[in-house]
Design a protein around this motif. Structure first.
Motif, PDB file in Angstrom:
ATOM      1  N   PHE A  88     -47.468 -36.357  16.755  1.00  0.00           N
ATOM      2  CA  PHE A  88     -46.344 -36.611  17.648  1.00  0.00           C
ATOM      3  C   PHE A  88     -46.560 -35.896  18.981  1.00  0.00           C
ATOM      4  O   PHE A  88     -46.370 -36.484  20.051  1.00  0.00           O
ATOM      5  CB  PHE A  88     -45.020 -36.164  17.020  1.00  0.00           C
ATOM      6  N   SER A  89     -46.979 -34.633  18.914  1.00  0.00           N
ATOM      7  CA  SER A  89     -47.217 -33.849  20.129  1.00  0.00           C
ATOM      8  C   SER A  89     -48.296 -34.474  21.010  1.00  0.00           C
ATOM      9  O   SER A  89     -48.254 -34.359  22.228  1.00  0.00           O
ATOM     10  CB  SER A  89     -47.624 -32.419  19.768  1.00  0.00           C
ATOM     11  N   ARG A 102     -43.425 -39.992  -0.007  1.00  0.00           N
ATOM     12  CA  ARG A 102     -42.240 -39.140  -0.106  1.00  0.00           C
ATOM     13  C   ARG A 102     -40.976 -39.997  -0.093  1.00  0.00           C
ATOM     14  O   ARG A 102     -40.778 -40.806   0.812  1.00  0.00           O
ATOM     15  CB  ARG A 102     -42.214 -38.154   1.063  1.00  0.00           C
ATOM     16  N   VAL A 103     -40.149 -39.834  -1.118  1.00  0.00           N
ATOM     17  CA  VAL A 103     -38.877 -40.554  -1.227  1.00  0.00           C
ATOM     18  C   VAL A 103     -37.755 -39.551  -0.995  1.00  0.00           C
ATOM     19  O   VAL A 103     -37.685 -38.521  -1.670  1.00  0.00           O
ATOM     20  CB  VAL A 103     -38.726 -41.225  -2.614  1.00  0.00           C
ATOM     21  N   PHE A 104     -36.883 -39.854  -0.040  1.00  0.00           N
ATOM     22  CA  PHE A 104     -35.761 -38.987   0.297  1.00  0.00           C
ATOM     23  C   PHE A 104     -34.517 -39.482  -0.429  1.00  0.00           C
ATOM     24  O   PHE A 104     -34.276 -40.679  -0.513  1.00  0.00           O
ATOM     25  CB  PHE A 104     -35.504 -39.020   1.808  1.00  0.00           C
ATOM     26  N   LYS A 105     -33.715 -38.565  -0.938  1.00  0.00           N
ATOM     27  CA  LYS A 105     -32.506 -38.948  -1.672  1.00  0.00           C
ATOM     28  C   LYS A 105     -31.421 -39.477  -0.753  1.00  0.00           C
ATOM     29  O   LYS A 105     -30.627 -40.318  -1.149  1.00  0.00           O
ATOM     30  CB  LYS A 105     -31.976 -37.761  -2.472  1.00  0.00           C
ATOM     31  N   THR A 106     -31.370 -38.959   0.489  1.00  0.00           N
ATOM     32  CA  THR A 106     -30.309 -39.381   1.409  1.00  0.00           C
ATOM     33  C   THR A 106     -30.887 -39.799   2.756  1.00  0.00           C
ATOM     34  O   THR A 106     -31.972 -39.348   3.156  1.00  0.00           O
ATOM     35  CB  THR A 106     -29.305 -38.238   1.666  1.00  0.00           C
ATOM     36  N   LEU A 107     -30.151 -40.637   3.429  1.00  0.00           N
ATOM     37  CA  LEU A 107     -30.517 -41.038   4.789  1.00  0.00           C
ATOM     38  C   LEU A 107     -30.470 -39.830   5.722  1.00  0.00           C
ATOM     39  O   LEU A 107     -31.304 -39.696   6.617  1.00  0.00           O
ATOM     40  CB  LEU A 107     -29.586 -42.144   5.267  1.00  0.00           C
ATOM     41  N   GLU A 108     -29.539 -38.938   5.475  1.00  0.00           N
ATOM     42  CA  GLU A 108     -29.426 -37.723   6.289  1.00  0.00           C
ATOM     43  C   GLU A 108     -30.717 -36.898   6.218  1.00  0.00           C
ATOM     44  O   GLU A 108     -31.153 -36.313   7.214  1.00  0.00           O
ATOM     45  CB  GLU A 108     -28.245 -36.881   5.826  1.00  0.00           C
ATOM     46  N   ALA A 109     -31.349 -36.851   5.074  1.00  0.00           N
ATOM     47  CA  ALA A 109     -32.606 -36.108   4.921  1.00  0.00           C
ATOM     48  C   ALA A 109     -33.720 -36.736   5.759  1.00  0.00           C
ATOM     49  O   ALA A 109     -34.527 -36.029   6.362  1.00  0.00           O
ATOM     50  CB  ALA A 109     -33.013 -36.049   3.457  1.00  0.00           C
ATOM     51  N   VAL A 110     -33.754 -38.063   5.818  1.00  0.00           N
ATOM     52  CA  VAL A 110     -34.746 -38.758   6.647  1.00  0.00           C
ATOM     53  C   VAL A 110     -34.510 -38.435   8.119  1.00  0.00           C
ATOM     54  O   VAL A 110     -35.446 -38.125   8.864  1.00  0.00           O
ATOM     55  CB  VAL A 110     -34.699 -40.286   6.429  1.00  0.00           C
ATOM     56  N   VAL A 111     -33.247 -38.502   8.536  1.00  0.00           N
ATOM     57  CA  VAL A 111     -32.898 -38.206   9.935  1.00  0.00           C
ATOM     58  C   VAL A 111     -33.299 -36.779  10.301  1.00  0.00           C
ATOM     59  O   VAL A 111     -33.893 -36.532  11.352  1.00  0.00           O
ATOM     60  CB  VAL A 111     -31.387 -38.435  10.182  1.00  0.00           C
ATOM     61  N   SER A 112     -33.010 -35.843   9.429  1.00  0.00           N
ATOM     62  CA  SER A 112     -33.335 -34.444   9.678  1.00  0.00           C
ATOM     63  C   SER A 112     -34.842 -34.235   9.823  1.00  0.00           C
ATOM     64  O   SER A 112     -35.300 -33.527  10.723  1.00  0.00           O
ATOM     65  CB  SER A 112     -32.784 -33.584   8.541  1.00  0.00           C
ATOM     66  N   LEU A 113     -35.617 -34.861   8.964  1.00  0.00           N
ATOM     67  CA  LEU A 113     -37.055 -34.695   9.038  1.00  0.00           C
ATOM     68  C   LEU A 113     -37.623 -35.354  10.298  1.00  0.00           C
ATOM     69  O   LEU A 113     -38.484 -34.778  10.962  1.00  0.00           O
ATOM     70  CB  LEU A 113     -37.740 -35.262   7.805  1.00  0.00           C
ATOM     71  N   ALA A 114     -37.146 -36.550  10.636  1.00  0.00           N
ATOM     72  CA  ALA A 114     -37.611 -37.228  11.856  1.00  0.00           C
ATOM     73  C   ALA A 114     -37.300 -36.364  13.083  1.00  0.00           C
ATOM     74  O   ALA A 114     -38.127 -36.242  13.993  1.00  0.00           O
ATOM     75  CB  ALA A 114     -36.968 -38.602  11.985  1.00  0.00           C
ATOM     76  N   ASP A 115     -36.139 -35.746  13.100  1.00  0.00           N
ATOM     77  CA  ASP A 115     -35.771 -34.835  14.181  1.00  0.00           C
ATOM     78  C   ASP A 115     -36.717 -33.636  14.210  1.00  0.00           C
ATOM     79  O   ASP A 115     -37.155 -33.198  15.275  1.00  0.00           O
ATOM     80  CB  ASP A 115     -34.320 -34.381  14.022  1.00  0.00           C
ATOM     81  N   GLY A 116     -37.054 -33.108  13.052  1.00  0.00           N
ATOM     82  CA  GLY A 116     -37.970 -31.973  12.962  1.00  0.00           C
ATOM     83  C   GLY A 116     -39.371 -32.289  13.463  1.00  0.00           C
ATOM     84  O   GLY A 116     -40.063 -31.419  13.981  1.00  0.00           O
ATOM     85  N   VAL A 117     -39.790 -33.538  13.307  1.00  0.00           N
ATOM     86  CA  VAL A 117     -41.093 -33.963  13.828  1.00  0.00           C
ATOM     87  C   VAL A 117     -41.048 -34.003  15.351  1.00  0.00           C
ATOM     88  O   VAL A 117     -42.029 -33.697  16.013  1.00  0.00           O
ATOM     89  CB  VAL A 117     -41.498 -35.340  13.252  1.00  0.00           C
ATOM     90  N   GLY A 118     -39.878 -34.363  15.900  1.00  0.00           N
ATOM     91  CA  GLY A 118     -39.727 -34.427  17.350  1.00  0.00           C
ATOM     92  C   GLY A 118     -39.124 -35.712  17.873  1.00  0.00           C
ATOM     93  O   GLY A 118     -38.886 -35.850  19.075  1.00  0.00           O
ATOM     94  N   PHE A 119     -38.866 -36.670  16.986  1.00  0.00           N
ATOM     95  CA  PHE A 119     -38.293 -37.941  17.430  1.00  0.00           C
ATOM     96  C   PHE A 119     -36.848 -37.751  17.880  1.00  0.00           C
ATOM     97  O   PHE A 119     -36.122 -36.937  17.323  1.00  0.00           O
ATOM     98  CB  PHE A 119     -38.338 -38.981  16.300  1.00  0.00           C
ATOM     99  N   SER A 120     -36.440 -38.535  18.887  1.00  0.00           N
ATOM    100  CA  SER A 120     -35.064 -38.457  19.374  1.00  0.00           C
ATOM    101  C   SER A 120     -34.231 -39.638  18.900  1.00  0.00           C
ATOM    102  O   SER A 120     -33.019 -39.656  19.085  1.00  0.00           O
ATOM    103  CB  SER A 120     -35.030 -38.386  20.907  1.00  0.00           C
ATOM    104  N   ASP A 121     -34.877 -40.646  18.299  1.00  0.00           N
ATOM    105  CA  ASP A 121     -34.132 -41.756  17.727  1.00  0.00           C
ATOM    106  C   ASP A 121     -34.861 -42.282  16.495  1.00  0.00           C
ATOM    107  O   ASP A 121     -36.016 -41.949  16.246  1.00  0.00           O
ATOM    108  CB  ASP A 121     -33.903 -42.871  18.751  1.00  0.00           C
ATOM    109  N   LEU A 122     -34.151 -43.092  15.734  1.00  0.00           N
ATOM    110  CA  LEU A 122     -34.654 -43.585  14.462  1.00  0.00           C
ATOM    111  C   LEU A 122     -33.945 -44.896  14.157  1.00  0.00           C
ATOM    112  O   LEU A 122     -32.725 -44.980  14.309  1.00  0.00           O
ATOM    113  CB  LEU A 122     -34.342 -42.545  13.366  1.00  0.00           C
ATOM    114  N   SER A 123     -34.679 -45.908  13.734  1.00  0.00           N
ATOM    115  CA  SER A 123     -34.030 -47.156  13.307  1.00  0.00           C
ATOM    116  C   SER A 123     -33.879 -47.133  11.792  1.00  0.00           C
ATOM    117  O   SER A 123     -34.627 -46.449  11.087  1.00  0.00           O
ATOM    118  CB  SER A 123     -34.815 -48.388  13.770  1.00  0.00           C
ATOM    119  N   VAL A 124     -32.910 -47.886  11.299  1.00  0.00           N
ATOM    120  CA  VAL A 124     -32.623 -47.932   9.869  1.00  0.00           C
ATOM    121  C   VAL A 124     -32.658 -49.386   9.421  1.00  0.00           C
ATOM    122  O   VAL A 124     -32.045 -50.243  10.039  1.00  0.00           O
ATOM    123  CB  VAL A 124     -31.238 -47.320   9.550  1.00  0.00           C
ATOM    124  N   SER A 125     -33.379 -49.640   8.330  1.00  0.00           N
ATOM    125  CA  SER A 125     -33.453 -50.970   7.758  1.00  0.00           C
ATOM    126  C   SER A 125     -32.904 -50.920   6.344  1.00  0.00           C
ATOM    127  O   SER A 125     -33.376 -50.137   5.524  1.00  0.00           O
ATOM    128  CB  SER A 125     -34.908 -51.449   7.745  1.00  0.00           C
TER     129      SER A 125
END
Length: 78
Positions: free
Chosen positions: A10-11, A53-76
């Motif tokens: 990402f960097s 890696r399977v996440f139990k919640t959508l919130e967990a996916v959002v948190s990890l994407a934020d931790g990588v550095g992304f500022s947005d995320l799409s959901v399908s």
């Protein structure tokens, strides 16, 4: 790709378009990211065990994407 690798890529500008998708055959979510390996390919995040890696919640996916550095995320949902 593993989490540590995703942060480095990402960097360096090698990742784009993070997407949360329902995990097929499981109750959870996957984080899919486009990665530039000479051409853009879609990959899921890999756990330390080497499995997708399977996440139990959508919130967990959002948190990890934020931790990588992304500022947005799409959901399908499909």
């Amino acid at each position: 790709m593993k989490l540590a690798e995703s942060k480095v890529l990402f960097s360096a500008g090698g990742l784009r378009n993070p997407r949360a998708v329902r995990a097929p055959m499981e109750d959870g979510w996957l984080l899919q990211i486009e990665i530039n390996r000479g051409r853009w390919e879609t990959e899921s995040l890999i756990a330390k065990s080497g499995k997708v890696r399977v996440f139990k919640t959508l919130e967990a996916v959002v948190s990890l994407a934020d931790g990588v550095g992304f500022s947005d995320l799409s959901v399908s949902f499909k």
